[in-house]
Enzyme design. Structure first.
Site, PDB file in Angstrom:
ATOM      1  N   SER A 124       0.912  -1.306   0.051  1.00 24.43           N
ATOM      2  CA  SER A 124      -0.090   0.099   0.009  1.00 24.43           C
ATOM      3  C   SER A 124       0.736   1.061  -0.126  1.00 24.43           C
ATOM      4  CB  SER A 124      -0.836   0.047   1.103  1.00 24.43           C
ATOM      5  OG  SER A 124      -1.883  -1.003   0.983  1.00 24.43           O
ATOM      6  N   LYS A 176     -23.933  14.841   5.828  1.00 25.37           N
ATOM      7  CA  LYS A 176     -23.161  15.274   6.787  1.00 25.37           C
ATOM      8  C   LYS A 176     -22.863  14.043   7.905  1.00 25.37           C
ATOM      9  CE  LYS A 176     -20.805  18.232   9.272  1.00 25.37           C
ATOM     10  NZ  LYS A 176     -19.474  18.754   8.701  1.00 25.37           N
TER      11      LYS A 176
END
Length: 324
Positions: A124, A176
């Site tokens: 990664s 949100k």
């Protein structure tokens, strides 16, 4: 009798003077040693004052590391450094951390020849940093790859229902603070996350495509999150050569670096302070005869991940973390 008393007084004065000058001499010696240590350690190179090959270790979980970035910058400016080995042993970390170090290594490569040496693992964000070098060396059994992005998050709604806990909230818009472990994920939220993930994935793939001798089609074929041994990675052009530090030095020699130069590790010049919890636990461990009671233990139990934030790029993320 008076002469004897005078002799005693003179001896005491002489003794006090000798004690004073002994203390003064010790202080001078201590100051000289401290000044010399600061001079030699000012760049974290352990006293190296001749031309050498700099080695920088990037280990464990990768995060934004200002000290490391400054160290890489100093290496680039040092006339004593003729080549650089980036030794990587990491499962990844924050995407932003990997990006910042990637950019720093690329800048360094503009000043000095830079080779990446993969130890046990470069996955990664760890592999992302490796691609910033101009040559990648890995062991035959090293683990390389894990190109991809993943978001994971828990859903504790059933647990909350069982214990009788409800979460109330008021927000400006439906997306949100979503996704939330306290409410089921909606299709709209999944679409938002998908767009986020694919944008980061496209960026990661673009880096590998730009830095490795691979077409985009070839990168996409290995960018499915798979991990590979060093041998497999060599076949897929994810690394350039099999070997260790000696092979890294041999490659630097092809770039005009004297292979006879010493390899000197540039270490961090910063610490958490003597009275930090990890430092104190390390001291306690030594007193008790237990090595690695401090930061090493924290890393083993995964406590270092408690301080991560932002999007993660990890080969093996812990349950409930954000990673790839």
């Amino acid at each position: 009798m008076a002469n004897r008393a005078d002799d005693i007084i003179d001896r005491r004065r002489l003794r006090r003077k000798l004690t004073f000058w002994r203390i003064a001499a010790l202080l001078v010696v201590a100051l000289v040693i401290a000044a010399t240590s600061i001079w030699f350690m000012r760049d974290g190179i352990g006293g190296a004052t001749i031309s050498h090959i700099a080695k920088v270790k990037i280990e464990g979980t990768i995060t934004e590391d200002d000290e490391l970035l400054k160290r890489l910058e100093r290496i680039g400016k040092s006339p004593l450094v003729k080549g650089v080995i980036i030794a990587i042993d990491s499962p990844g970390g924050t995407t932003v951390g990997g990006e910042s170090i990637f950019e720093a290594v690329r800048k360094l490569a503009g000043e000095k020849p830079v080779v990446a040496q993969v130890g046990t693992l470069a996955a990664s964000a760890g592999y992302m940093i490796a691609t910033a070098s101009d040559h990648i060396v890995a062991r035959q059994s090293s683990i390389v790859g894990s190109i991809g992005v993943l978001i994971q998050f828990p859903d504790v709604t059933e647990l909350m229902a069982k214990i009788g806990v409800k979460l109330e909230g008021v927000k400006s818009s439906p997306l949100k603070a979503e996704p939330s472990p306290f409410s089921p994920t909606t299709d709209e939220e999944r679409a938002m996350l998908r767009a986020l993930i694919m944008d980061s994935y496209d960026w990661f793939v673009g880096l590998v495509e730009d830095r490795r001798p691979l077409s985009r089609t070839e990168v996409l074929a290995v960018a499915d999150g798979s991990i590979f041994t060093g041998r497999q990675a060599l076949d897929r052009k994810l690394v350039d050569e099999l070997g260790g530090e000696q092979e890294a030095v041999d490659w630097l020699e092809t770039k005009g670096v004297d292979a006879g130069l010493s390899v000197v590790e540039w270490k961090s010049t910063e610490s958490g302070g003597f009275f930090s919890p990890l430092s104190m636990s390390g001291v306690a461990g030594k007193l008790l005869g237990i090595e690695g009671l401090g930061s090493d233990l924290a890393e083993r139990i995964g406590a270092d991940r408690l301080f991560l934030d932002g999007l993660l790029s990890l080969w093996q993320p812990a349950p409930g973390t954000l990673g790839d």
